[in-house]
Design a protein around this motif. Structure first.
Motif, PDB file in Angstrom:
ATOM      1  N   ALA A 243      10.251   3.654   6.070  1.00  0.00           N
ATOM      2  CA  ALA A 243       9.566   3.575   4.778  1.00  0.00           C
ATOM      3  C   ALA A 243       9.282   2.121   4.404  1.00  0.00           C
ATOM      4  O   ALA A 243       8.207   1.802   3.860  1.00  0.00           O
ATOM      5  CB  ALA A 243      10.423   4.241   3.703  1.00  0.00           C
ATOM      6  N   GLY A 244      10.245   1.222   4.686  1.00  0.00           N
ATOM      7  CA  GLY A 244      10.039  -0.188   4.390  1.00  0.00           C
ATOM      8  C   GLY A 244       8.908  -0.777   5.206  1.00  0.00           C
ATOM      9  O   GLY A 244       8.100  -1.573   4.698  1.00  0.00           O
ATOM     10  N   GLN A 245       8.828  -0.416   6.470  1.00  0.00           N
ATOM     11  CA  GLN A 245       7.749  -0.895   7.332  1.00  0.00           C
ATOM     12  C   GLN A 245       6.401  -0.349   6.856  1.00  0.00           C
ATOM     13  O   GLN A 245       5.399  -1.056   6.838  1.00  0.00           O
ATOM     14  CB  GLN A 245       8.020  -0.475   8.776  1.00  0.00           C
ATOM     15  CG  GLN A 245       9.210  -1.193   9.405  1.00  0.00           C
ATOM     16  CD  GLN A 245       9.587  -0.610  10.751  1.00  0.00           C
ATOM     17  OE1 GLN A 245       9.363   0.570  11.016  1.00  0.00           O
ATOM     18  NE2 GLN A 245      10.171  -1.437  11.604  1.00  0.00           N
ATOM     19  N   GLU A 246       6.411   0.919   6.459  1.00  0.00           N
ATOM     20  CA  GLU A 246       5.185   1.558   5.978  1.00  0.00           C
ATOM     21  C   GLU A 246       4.644   0.830   4.748  1.00  0.00           C
ATOM     22  O   GLU A 246       3.442   0.560   4.647  1.00  0.00           O
ATOM     23  CB  GLU A 246       5.490   3.018   5.646  1.00  0.00           C
ATOM     24  CG  GLU A 246       4.294   3.823   5.197  1.00  0.00           C
ATOM     25  CD  GLU A 246       4.655   5.267   4.921  1.00  0.00           C
ATOM     26  OE1 GLU A 246       4.086   5.844   3.983  1.00  0.00           O
ATOM     27  OE2 GLU A 246       5.523   5.809   5.644  1.00  0.00           O
ATOM     28  N   THR A 247       5.542   0.498   3.804  1.00  0.00           N
ATOM     29  CA  THR A 247       5.140  -0.200   2.585  1.00  0.00           C
ATOM     30  C   THR A 247       4.592  -1.594   2.908  1.00  0.00           C
ATOM     31  O   THR A 247       3.572  -2.022   2.350  1.00  0.00           O
ATOM     32  CB  THR A 247       6.329  -0.322   1.625  1.00  0.00           C
ATOM     33  OG1 THR A 247       6.808   0.997   1.300  1.00  0.00           O
ATOM     34  CG2 THR A 247       5.930  -1.044   0.355  1.00  0.00           C
ATOM     35  N   ALA A 248       5.275  -2.307   3.810  1.00  0.00           N
ATOM     36  CA  ALA A 248       4.832  -3.652   4.180  1.00  0.00           C
ATOM     37  C   ALA A 248       3.475  -3.613   4.882  1.00  0.00           C
ATOM     38  O   ALA A 248       2.617  -4.486   4.650  1.00  0.00           O
ATOM     39  CB  ALA A 248       5.877  -4.307   5.077  1.00  0.00           C
ATOM     40  N   LEU A 249       3.257  -2.609   5.722  1.00  0.00           N
ATOM     41  CA  LEU A 249       1.976  -2.488   6.422  1.00  0.00           C
ATOM     42  C   LEU A 249       0.843  -2.179   5.445  1.00  0.00           C
ATOM     43  O   LEU A 249      -0.266  -2.706   5.567  1.00  0.00           O
ATOM     44  CB  LEU A 249       2.065  -1.388   7.487  1.00  0.00           C
ATOM     45  CG  LEU A 249       2.970  -1.692   8.686  1.00  0.00           C
ATOM     46  CD1 LEU A 249       3.090  -0.470   9.577  1.00  0.00           C
ATOM     47  CD2 LEU A 249       2.435  -2.877   9.487  1.00  0.00           C
ATOM     48  N   GLN A 250       1.142  -1.304   4.471  1.00  0.00           N
ATOM     49  CA  GLN A 250       0.120  -0.980   3.475  1.00  0.00           C
ATOM     50  C   GLN A 250      -0.311  -2.229   2.717  1.00  0.00           C
ATOM     51  O   GLN A 250      -1.501  -2.473   2.506  1.00  0.00           O
ATOM     52  CB  GLN A 250       0.679   0.059   2.492  1.00  0.00           C
ATOM     53  CG  GLN A 250      -0.322   0.501   1.426  1.00  0.00           C
ATOM     54  CD  GLN A 250      -1.445   1.347   1.990  1.00  0.00           C
ATOM     55  OE1 GLN A 250      -1.246   2.503   2.326  1.00  0.00           O
ATOM     56  NE2 GLN A 250      -2.641   0.767   2.109  1.00  0.00           N
ATOM     57  N   ALA A 251       0.669  -3.035   2.314  1.00  0.00           N
ATOM     58  CA  ALA A 251       0.358  -4.270   1.584  1.00  0.00           C
ATOM     59  C   ALA A 251      -0.453  -5.232   2.458  1.00  0.00           C
ATOM     60  O   ALA A 251      -1.383  -5.893   1.974  1.00  0.00           O
ATOM     61  CB  ALA A 251       1.646  -4.938   1.115  1.00  0.00           C
ATOM     62  N   ALA A 252      -0.116  -5.314   3.744  1.00  0.00           N
ATOM     63  CA  ALA A 252      -0.818  -6.231   4.648  1.00  0.00           C
ATOM     64  C   ALA A 252      -2.282  -5.839   4.810  1.00  0.00           C
ATOM     65  O   ALA A 252      -3.183  -6.686   4.714  1.00  0.00           O
ATOM     66  CB  ALA A 252      -0.121  -6.251   6.008  1.00  0.00           C
ATOM     67  N   PHE A 253      -2.540  -4.556   5.040  1.00  0.00           N
ATOM     68  CA  PHE A 253      -3.926  -4.132   5.252  1.00  0.00           C
ATOM     69  C   PHE A 253      -4.721  -4.135   3.943  1.00  0.00           C
ATOM     70  O   PHE A 253      -5.941  -4.324   3.966  1.00  0.00           O
ATOM     71  CB  PHE A 253      -3.962  -2.755   5.912  1.00  0.00           C
ATOM     72  CG  PHE A 253      -3.677  -2.796   7.382  1.00  0.00           C
ATOM     73  CD1 PHE A 253      -4.628  -3.258   8.277  1.00  0.00           C
ATOM     74  CD2 PHE A 253      -2.452  -2.404   7.877  1.00  0.00           C
ATOM     75  CE1 PHE A 253      -4.376  -3.322   9.636  1.00  0.00           C
ATOM     76  CE2 PHE A 253      -2.175  -2.454   9.240  1.00  0.00           C
ATOM     77  CZ  PHE A 253      -3.140  -2.923  10.116  1.00  0.00           C
ATOM     78  N   ASP A 254      -4.040  -3.918   2.808  1.00  0.00           N
ATOM     79  CA  ASP A 254      -4.756  -4.004   1.532  1.00  0.00           C
ATOM     80  C   ASP A 254      -5.282  -5.414   1.298  1.00  0.00           C
ATOM     81  O   ASP A 254      -6.302  -5.607   0.630  1.00  0.00           O
ATOM     82  CB  ASP A 254      -3.823  -3.596   0.379  1.00  0.00           C
ATOM     83  CG  ASP A 254      -3.710  -2.080   0.257  1.00  0.00           C
ATOM     84  OD1 ASP A 254      -4.550  -1.370   0.839  1.00  0.00           O
ATOM     85  OD2 ASP A 254      -2.775  -1.602  -0.422  1.00  0.00           O
ATOM     86  N   LYS A 255      -4.591  -6.427   1.837  1.00  0.00           N
ATOM     87  CA  LYS A 255      -5.061  -7.799   1.702  1.00  0.00           C
ATOM     88  C   LYS A 255      -6.357  -8.020   2.487  1.00  0.00           C
ATOM     89  O   LYS A 255      -7.136  -8.928   2.181  1.00  0.00           O
ATOM     90  CB  LYS A 255      -3.985  -8.781   2.177  1.00  0.00           C
ATOM     91  CG  LYS A 255      -2.780  -8.845   1.249  1.00  0.00           C
ATOM     92  CD  LYS A 255      -1.754  -9.844   1.731  1.00  0.00           C
ATOM     93  CE  LYS A 255      -0.584  -9.920   0.773  1.00  0.00           C
ATOM     94  NZ  LYS A 255       0.449 -10.904   1.209  1.00  0.00           N
ATOM     95  N   LEU A 256      -6.578  -7.183   3.510  1.00  0.00           N
ATOM     96  CA  LEU A 256      -7.807  -7.301   4.305  1.00  0.00           C
ATOM     97  C   LEU A 256      -8.946  -6.455   3.744  1.00  0.00           C
ATOM     98  O   LEU A 256     -10.045  -6.440   4.297  1.00  0.00           O
ATOM     99  CB  LEU A 256      -7.538  -6.878   5.748  1.00  0.00           C
ATOM    100  CG  LEU A 256      -6.596  -7.770   6.558  1.00  0.00           C
ATOM    101  CD1 LEU A 256      -6.445  -7.231   7.965  1.00  0.00           C
ATOM    102  CD2 LEU A 256      -7.093  -9.196   6.600  1.00  0.00           C
TER     103      LEU A 256
END
Length: 272
Positions: A243-256
């Protein structure tokens, strides 16, 4: 099974105690029984046998006492074993709980390393998304990833793949789905991320020199800007994505998302 074993112990213990009582009573009545069953033995002769009977009483009594001590020791040992087992299970449970809490804390702190460098690069969206997909797959030990952007086609919208990592589709092949079509299309339509731990057979294939296989985990993230879905990212893996990885990935791609929403005419330096 444990309940049956417990009842068998109780039953055999009761039978043993009944046997002790019966044996003691039989020995106590032995002189009278000898007189009752044999007319040839009178009271005087029976009394002459008293030393032998006392010896018999002593031997049998000692044997019964030893049996009682053995049973008592057995129950004490069993009780101690149960207590030790319970304590061990409690200790193991606490250790597991602590490990889970540590893992959860570590999971919440998970970050995608190298994201700032990618955001600082002034490159077009296929290149920058491909670099990020490669970075994600390496750090998650994922096997395959793809990025789609939302496009308008005549009277309907589609998501079209424009960047990928280890995708088996030949270069130049157009892959597109209408919104609501397939899992990726459904995520684009609803704007909600999706993670599957049981991927439908044949939905996606991981291809290598050893053959093909269906991944066990699939994460699909909507890429949004101002609550509008402008793209979708698919990540396929044989390992669980926390879940932590999922949240971090979502934030990363939202920046793009700025790259997609502004048709690539934007610098991502402010999104760092």
């Amino acid at each position: 099974m444990k309940s049956l074993s417990k009842w068998l112990k109780v039953i055999f213990t009761v039978l043993f105690l009944l046997g002790v009582a019966t044996s003691a009573y039989t020995l106590y009545e032995l002189p009278e029984s000898l007189m009752a069953y044999s007319a040839k033995i009178d009271l005087v002769q029976v009394r002459q046998l008293q030393p032998l009977l006392y010896h018999l009483y002593l031997v049998v009594g000692a044997t019964l006492a030893l049996g009682m001590l053995t049973i008592t020791a057995f129950f004490i040992s069993t009780q101690q074993t149960v207590q030790q087992t319970g304590q061990k299970e409690k200790t193991e449970s606490v250790a597991v709980s602590n490990a889970q809490q540590e893992a959860s804390a570590s999971d919440q702190d998970w970050q995608l390393q190298g994201l700032d460098e990618i955001l600082s690069a002034d490159e077009d969206k296929p290149v920058i998304f491909s670099r990020l997909l490669s970075l994600v797959c390496k750090q998650l030990e994922a096997s395959q990833a793809a990025a789609y952007e939302v496009k308008q086609e005549e009277n309907y919208r589609v998501i079209e793949m424009f960047a990928s990592f280890a995708h088996p589709t030949p270069e130049g092949t157009k892959i597109a789905y209408r919104l609501g079509e397939g899992l990726a299309g459904q995520v684009a339509k609803e704007g909600k991320r999706l993670q599957l731990s049981s991927v439908p057979e044949g939905y996606i294939q991981i291809v290598s020199g050893l053959g093909k296989a269906t991944p066990t985990h699939l994460l699909i993230l909507p890429v949004k800007t101002d609550e509008e879905v402008v793209g979708v990212v698919e990540i396929a893996s044989f390992k669980d994505i926390s879940a932590g990885q999922e949240t971090a990935l979502q934030a990363a791609f939202d920046k793009l998302a700025l790259k997609l929403a502004n048709n690539d005419i934007v610098s991502l330096a402010e999104a760092k």
